[in-house]
Design a protein around this motif. Structure first.
Motif, PDB file in Angstrom:
ATOM      1  N   UNK A  40     -34.970 -13.793 -88.183  1.00 56.05           N
ATOM      2  CA  UNK A  40     -34.010 -13.989 -89.272  1.00 56.05           C
ATOM      3  C   UNK A  40     -33.319 -15.338 -89.085  1.00 56.05           C
ATOM      4  N   UNK A  88     -30.523 -18.328 -89.474  1.00 55.21           N
ATOM      5  CA  UNK A  88     -29.064 -18.257 -89.389  1.00 55.21           C
ATOM      6  C   UNK A  88     -28.414 -18.603 -90.727  1.00 55.21           C
ATOM      7  N   UNK A  89     -27.128 -18.325 -90.817  1.00 53.49           N
ATOM      8  CA  UNK A  89     -26.403 -18.547 -92.073  1.00 53.49           C
ATOM      9  C   UNK A  89     -24.925 -18.644 -91.723  1.00 53.49           C
ATOM     10  N   UNK A  95     -21.246 -17.131 -92.237  1.00 55.88           N
ATOM     11  CA  UNK A  95     -20.753 -15.787 -92.558  1.00 55.88           C
ATOM     12  C   UNK A  95     -19.324 -15.861 -93.065  1.00 55.88           C
ATOM     13  N   UNK A 117     -23.039  -9.495 -99.635  1.00 56.23           N
ATOM     14  CA  UNK A 117     -23.574  -8.375 -98.854  1.00 56.23           C
ATOM     15  C   UNK A 117     -22.601  -7.210 -98.923  1.00 56.23           C
ATOM     16  N   UNK A 130     -25.725  -4.059 -96.633  1.00 59.11           N
ATOM     17  CA  UNK A 130     -26.763  -4.824 -95.931  1.00 59.11           C
ATOM     18  C   UNK A 130     -28.065  -4.057 -95.746  1.00 59.11           C
ATOM     19  N   UNK A 131     -28.161  -2.855 -96.302  1.00 59.49           N
ATOM     20  CA  UNK A 131     -29.337  -2.012 -96.036  1.00 59.49           C
ATOM     21  C   UNK A 131     -30.581  -2.495 -96.773  1.00 59.49           C
ATOM     22  N   UNK A 158     -30.453  -7.165 -95.352  1.00 60.30           N
ATOM     23  CA  UNK A 158     -30.854  -7.534 -93.980  1.00 60.30           C
ATOM     24  C   UNK A 158     -32.350  -7.300 -93.726  1.00 60.30           C
ATOM     25  N   UNK A 159     -32.913  -6.137 -94.122  1.00 57.62           N
ATOM     26  CA  UNK A 159     -34.370  -6.001 -93.949  1.00 57.62           C
ATOM     27  C   UNK A 159     -35.153  -7.092 -94.703  1.00 57.62           C
ATOM     28  N   UNK A 161     -34.947 -10.145 -92.586  1.00 60.77           N
ATOM     29  CA  UNK A 161     -35.777 -10.031 -91.378  1.00 60.77           C
ATOM     30  C   UNK A 161     -37.230 -10.331 -91.693  1.00 60.77           C
ATOM     31  N   UNK A 162     -37.654  -9.934 -92.895  1.00 59.56           N
ATOM     32  CA  UNK A 162     -39.044 -10.188 -93.276  1.00 59.56           C
ATOM     33  C   UNK A 162     -39.251 -11.604 -93.785  1.00 59.56           C
ATOM     34  N   UNK A 208     -23.792 -15.631 -86.410  1.00 62.32           N
ATOM     35  CA  UNK A 208     -23.667 -14.716 -87.558  1.00 62.32           C
ATOM     36  C   UNK A 208     -24.868 -13.787 -87.676  1.00 62.32           C
ATOM     37  N   UNK A 209     -26.080 -14.286 -87.342  1.00 63.53           N
ATOM     38  CA  UNK A 209     -27.271 -13.461 -87.557  1.00 63.53           C
ATOM     39  C   UNK A 209     -27.514 -12.439 -86.452  1.00 63.53           C
ATOM     40  N   UNK A 244     -39.071  -3.074 -87.918  1.00 66.09           N
ATOM     41  CA  UNK A 244     -38.244  -4.110 -88.540  1.00 66.09           C
ATOM     42  C   UNK A 244     -38.048  -3.815 -90.020  1.00 66.09           C
ATOM     43  N   UNK A 245     -38.159  -2.527 -90.371  1.00 68.24           N
ATOM     44  CA  UNK A 245     -38.006  -2.133 -91.774  1.00 68.24           C
ATOM     45  C   UNK A 245     -36.857  -1.154 -91.976  1.00 68.24           C
ATOM     46  N   UNK A 246     -36.030  -0.950 -90.957  1.00 65.43           N
ATOM     47  CA  UNK A 246     -34.862  -0.064 -91.044  1.00 65.43           C
ATOM     48  C   UNK A 246     -35.239   1.394 -91.289  1.00 65.43           C
ATOM     49  N   UNK A 299     -29.600  -2.856 -88.495  1.00 67.26           N
ATOM     50  CA  UNK A 299     -29.363  -3.286 -89.868  1.00 67.26           C
ATOM     51  C   UNK A 299     -27.856  -3.440 -90.103  1.00 67.26           C
ATOM     52  N   UNK A 304     -21.087  -9.424 -86.163  1.00 68.69           N
ATOM     53  CA  UNK A 304     -19.791  -9.950 -86.646  1.00 68.69           C
ATOM     54  C   UNK A 304     -19.108  -8.985 -87.600  1.00 68.69           C
TER      55      UNK A 304
END
Ligand SMILES: Cc1cc2nc3c(=O)[nH]c(=O)nc-3n(C[C@H](O)[C@H](O)[C@H](O)COP(=O)(O)OP(=O)(O)OC[C@H]3O[C@@H](n4cnc5c(N)ncnc54)[C@H](O)[C@@H]3O)c2cc1C
Ligand code: FES
Ligand code: FES
Lengths: 264, 154
Positions: A1, A3-4, A6, A28, A31-32, A35-36, A39-40, B19-20, B41-43, B61, B65
């Motif tokens: 993932x 960075x960003x 926040x 956000x 984040x459900x 965030x996934x 990540x992808x 942050x990440x 990695x798909x929650x 997930x 922070x």
């Protein structure tokens, strides 16, 4: 993932400001989904503006309408006594989203803003004739979902609440994908207090849609056999490894009949 | 980098994260609490379930922070004074694990389930509530049995 930056503003106006300043910002909530997706590598925003700091959650259920603030998690809608009494179909829908851990984080605002074609809440928003309140305006549910993962929201507009009129009776029935629990097809059937009937289908097409033929038949006679012969066209429905368009079209009729029978 | 602090298993902790950084990464890498696992990695798998402010969530997930100031319980926080938690004991007793990879998440989900639904749990309820926890080994039967027994002893 990747960075960003926040941000966690405590006022909606500051959230909108942070979004305007960001090169490629994303709000956000739970984040459900966000965030996934990150990540992808399907999204890499430069800035995340966490709406959690707005503390905008909670439900008010009255005789005429139920108002769910955007940051309310699915678990809280599912267990709220007022929702269970006023619109049991809505509580049941929320209780079937994902799994307990997803329901503890995912929010109604995030779900409708994301407008996944297989998400459950869009069927409630359209099927119950709800209104979406945003930081700028009120948007009728019928106008909110504009396409696959597309909504009427502007880029710095925040969903603040969803207002559901209490129906005479309603039910939501879904055929969950056994792995993800998302709707392969989900149908909300509602008879509203003014006597009109709504049938809203999620999971089957690129976005939630209504079935006017079924609505008309149910308005004349609210019973499962009234729609037994009404099939939606398979053409244009979703096709993936889980189901063909024909299979989904068939499910729409089966689930709609079950929803009519279960409506209360 | 941001400085964050939390209460993890009753102890005040702090650290500096990007942050990440995900909550699970903070727990495993910064705090060395490797009981919490990452299985996907798909929650979807639930190996990473911990309790944040009393609620079971998937720590893969959630941003660390965003959990600044939270109270977190991980599987390491279940046993007290060298004695296994009744749910852990029940998993041992009923052979509720084989490789054990999913077990931390199963335990945290099970303890949360008992908190929400009480000590008398039927099989259908347990199976429905385990939809967010995937096990590649056991076939779930003994996990369900273990949770039923563990719940009664909690
Ligand atoms: C394993 C798993 C299973 C799931 N199963 C289901 C299921 O069965 N049915 C279902 O419907 N969903 C399911 N979901 C999705 C879940 O309901 C998510 O909670 C939901 O889609 C997104 O809500 P969120 O609060 O987490 O939003 P986030 O992930 O935080 O945000 C999603 C999107 O909405 C935007 N957004 C968030 N809040 C706002 C706001 N207030 N205003 C404007 N934009 C906003 C974000 O910028 C982002 O683009 C599942 C998710 C997982 C991980
Ligand atoms: S690692 Fe969190 S759900 Fe799989
Ligand atoms: S015991 Fe091996 S994954 Fe569950």
């Amino acid at each position: 993932m990747d960075n960003f930056n926040y941000h966690r503003p405590s006022k909606p106006a500051d959230a909108a400001k942070a979004m305007k300043k960001a090169k490629d910002g994303k709000f956000m909530s739970g984040g459900m989904t966000l965030l996934p997706t990150m990540k992808q590598g399907l999204a890499s925003p430069t800035d995340i503006i966490d709406l959690g700091g707005l503390k905008n959650s909670g439900v008010t259920a009255a005789a005429a309408k139920v108002v769910v603030k955007a940051g309310t998690v699915h678990a809280d809608v599912a267990s709220d006594k007022g929702v269970k009494k006023a619109i049991p179909a809505l509580a049941k829908l929320a209780s079937g989203i994902g799994d307990p851990h997803v329901r503890n984080r995912g929010t109604i605002g995030g779900s409708i803003a994301n407008n996944d074609p297989a998400a459950d809440y869009p069927a409630a928003v359209v099927g119950l004739g709800a209104t979406v309140q945003t930081s700028a305006r009120k948007i009728p549910g019928d106008k909110f979902f504009t396409g696959m993962f597309e909504t009427a929201l502007k880029s710095d507009e925040i969903v603040s609440a969803v207002e559901f009129p209490v129906p005479k009776r309603a039910a939501y029935v879904k055929f969950p994908n056994p792995a993800s629990r998302y709707a392969m097809v989900g149908v909300m059937v509602a008879e509203l207090k003014d006597g009109s009937v709504r049938v809203a289908v999620t999971g089957a097409g690129p976005k939630v849609f209504r079935v006017p033929e079924m609505e008309k038949a149910l308005q004349a006679k609210f019973s499962a056999d009234a729609i037994a012969g009404i099939q939606v066209k398979a053409k244009g429905l979703n096709s993936d490894i889980h189901a063909s368009p024909e299979y989904r079209a068939h499910l729409v009729n089966v689930l709609a009949r079950r929803a009519v029978a279960a409506a209360k | 980098m941001s400085a964050i602090s939390m209460k993890v298993n009753g102890k005040a902790v702090c650290g500096t994260v990007e942050p990440r950084t995900l909550l699970v990464e903070f727990l495993r890498e910064n705090l060395g609490l490797t009981g919490t696992h990452v299985g996907c990695d798909t929650s979807q798998c639930g190996a990473c379930v911990v309790h944040v402010n009393g609620k079971a969530i998937k720590s893969c997930t959630a941003l660390a922070v965003a959990c600044d100031g939270a109270e977190v319980t991980t599987v390491e926080g279940l046993a007290k004074n060298g004695k296994l938690h009744p749910m852990q004991e029940a998993f041992r007793e009923h052979h509720g694990l084989q490789c054990g990879f999913c077990t931390p998440g199963m335990l945290m989900a099970a303890v949360d389930l008992v908190k929400r639904k009480g000590k008398k749990l039927d099989e259908a309820t347990i199976r429905h509530e385990l939809e967010g926890n995937i096990c590649r080994c056991t076939g779930y039967h003994n996990i369900v049995k273990a949770i039923q027994a563990g719940a009664e002893n909690m």
